[in-house]
Structures are given as structure tokens and as C-alpha cells.
Write an enzyme that holds these catalytic residues in place. Structure first.
Site, PDB file in Angstrom:
ATOM      1  CB  SER A 184     -28.233  16.492 -51.795  1.00  0.00           C
ATOM      2  OG  SER A 184     -26.933  15.911 -52.130  1.00  0.00           O
ATOM      3  CG  ASP A 234     -26.606  14.345 -48.706  1.00  0.00           C
ATOM      4  OD1 ASP A 234     -27.808  14.919 -48.706  1.00  0.00           O
ATOM      5  OD2 ASP A 234     -26.065  13.998 -49.749  1.00  0.00           O
TER       6      ASP A 234
END
Length: 273
Positions: free
Chosen positions: A37, A150
Site C-alpha cells: 500500500s 490492497d
């Protein structure tokens, strides 16, 4: 050499840039990185040779609304095309992992298979986009036959990517920008959603933290929210000052000595929340 595992954390991930700036100032060698991320973004740009403070300036010059276009699809609310173009602008169209000055592993989540997926070769931008595509908010990134979101969903501190590299002499340091916050306030829907995500992510980092030879987790970050981008300079400074304060432990780690216990700041015994 230091191997750095950089966690996700939204805006709090800006602290990673302060950490990297301090390591450069201390002249401590970084040999390998893994990121997820916002940590994936910091790791990639640093590995591409962009100085941390320059990365900070690039982020401050970005208009978040311009980077997000409503998708209104069944998979997510926002497109990531503009984000991809921004990455290509600074990393290069068709950029690859092999072109980076340091080896990097990026971690995403295959939302259909329910498993973490690592990328360390081939095209760079698609895995980078996938690693930071927050589920529901962003549409999944389709790459190599997978639906990717993610990486922090299942693995928010990708330490094992460094351990599995079996690089002789690599000292594994986890940089976690989501310190426990037992006093978190939940007084609206936004707070409830953010708290729920933070608790879920905290659970998947417990073992990863224990596998680090040294854990950097600036406690001051607990007062910042996931979308506190306007406070980026403050979070940069927190990461920077915290890392300078850990200089002796980092130097001892590189010298082969076990780091001293960090009372209340990254030790093994801590609450999940």
C-alpha cells in the site's frame, strides 16, 4: 545491509519517507525493500533513486480529487487510471522492477483466491497500483489473470518477503506506521469504518512484528487518521526524528549485536488495538 518492510497506513505511510531520509542521513545501508500500500509507494520511489524529501514534495503537489474519478461500478467507487499515469510520469512508461537501483518486493491481495501475492520482477506500475487499491473504494486491478487489491488486507507488514530472500547479512527491520491506539474515538460512521479496518490490519501484523530483528513503530502516529494528508509534513518529521533516535539500535543491528529492548515503542508485548 538493512532489509526494510514498509507497512501500509494511508496518509500515515508518509512517515516512511521520514524514516528513509533519516537512514540516508545516518549513512546506514539499505539493501532490499518490501512494501504494501502506501509503504509500497515509498519503497518503489526510493528504490528508483528519488530522494525521500523529493518524494514528499511530489506528494504535496498532487491534487487528490484529480487522481480519483468515480467509477460507479459493482467493483469499486473510483478508477485508478490517473494514479497509474502519475506513477508512469515519474517511474517511466513500461518501467520494470529490474530497472530499480534496489530490489523491491510489492505485496497485493488476490481478492478471489484470498491470498497474498508478491511481485518482484516484470512490469512495475500494475503491481504498485494493485498493492494500494483499497477494496470497495477502488476497483480491483486486473493483472496476470488475477483480481488484485490492497496487500494490507491480508499482510500489512511483508517481513517474510525479506526473510525468504535468504540474502546473507540482511538485517530485517519492520517499519510499521499503525501503532496501537486504545483511546481511539468512534463517534461517527467514518470513525467506525476506519477503526474496523485498523483492528483487522493489526491482527495480521502480529506474527510479522515478531519476526523482525528490529521494529520501528513511531507511537506519535497514533493521533493521525488514515486520510490526514494535509498533515504530511508533521508525519514525515515524526518518522524522521524517531529513526534518528534509534540510530544506536540500528548500528548495533548492522554490527551483528541484538538491539536493546524498546520499552513501549515497538517491543514484542503490546495490545493489538
Amino acid at each position: 545491509m538493512l532489509g526494510l518492510a514498509l507497512s501500509g497506513g494511508g496518509a500515515r505511510g508518509i512517515a516512511h519517507l521520514g524514516v528513509l531520509a533519516a537512514l540516508d542521513e545516518l549513512a546506514l545501508p539499505v539493501g532490499r525493500l518490501a512494501g504494501v500500500s502506501s509503504g509500497a509507494i515509498a519503497a518503489t520511489f526510493y528504490a528508483a533513486g528519488v530522494p525521500p524529501r523529493e518524494i514528499m514534495r511530489l506528494l504535496q503537489g498532487v491534487s487528490i480529487p484529480r487522481l480519483t474519478r468515480v467509477a460507479l461500478s459493482r467493483y469499486g467507487l473510483l478508477h485508478m487510471e490517473a494514479v497509474g499515469r502519475l506513477f508512469e510520469q515519474h517511474l517511466g512508461v513500461g518501467a520494470t522492477f529490474e530497472q530499480l537501483r534496489l530490489p523491491v518486493t510489492l505485496v497485493a491481495t488476490d481478492i478471489e483466491a484470498g491470498e497474498s501475492v508478491r511481485f518482484s520482477s516484470g512490469l512495475l506500475v500494475p503491481p504498485l497500483l494493485a498493492s494500494s487499491a483499497v477494496p470497495i473504494l477502488y476497483r480491483p486491478v486486473q493483472y496476470q489473470g488475477r483480481q488484485l487489491v490492497d496487500g494490507g488486507l491480508l499482510n500489512n507488514l511483508p517481513v517474510e518477503a525479506l526473510l525468504d530472500a535468504a540474502h546473507p547479512g540482511l538485517r530485517v527491520v519492520g517499519v510499521h506506521c499503525n501503532p496501537p491506539n486504545p483511546q481511539a474515538q468512534v463517534n461517527n460512521m467514518r470513525g467506525l469504518v476506519e477503526r474496523t479496518l485498523n483492528l483487522a490490519i493489526a491482527g495480521n501484523t502480529v506474527l510479522s512484528k515478531q519476526r523482525c530483528q528490529l521494529l520501528l513503530e513511531p507511537p506519535e502516529l497514533r493521533q493521525y487518521r488514515t486520510m490526514s494528508f494535509r498533515q504530511a509534513p508533521e508525519m514525515f518529521e515524526i518518522g524522521y526524528r524517531y529513526t534518528l533516535a534509534q540510530a544506536r539500535q540500528l548500528e548495533a543491528l548492522l554490527a551483528g549485536s541484538p538491539p536493546a529492548a524498546q520499552s513501549g515503542e515497538g517491543g514484542n508485548a503490546e495490545p493489538l488495538i
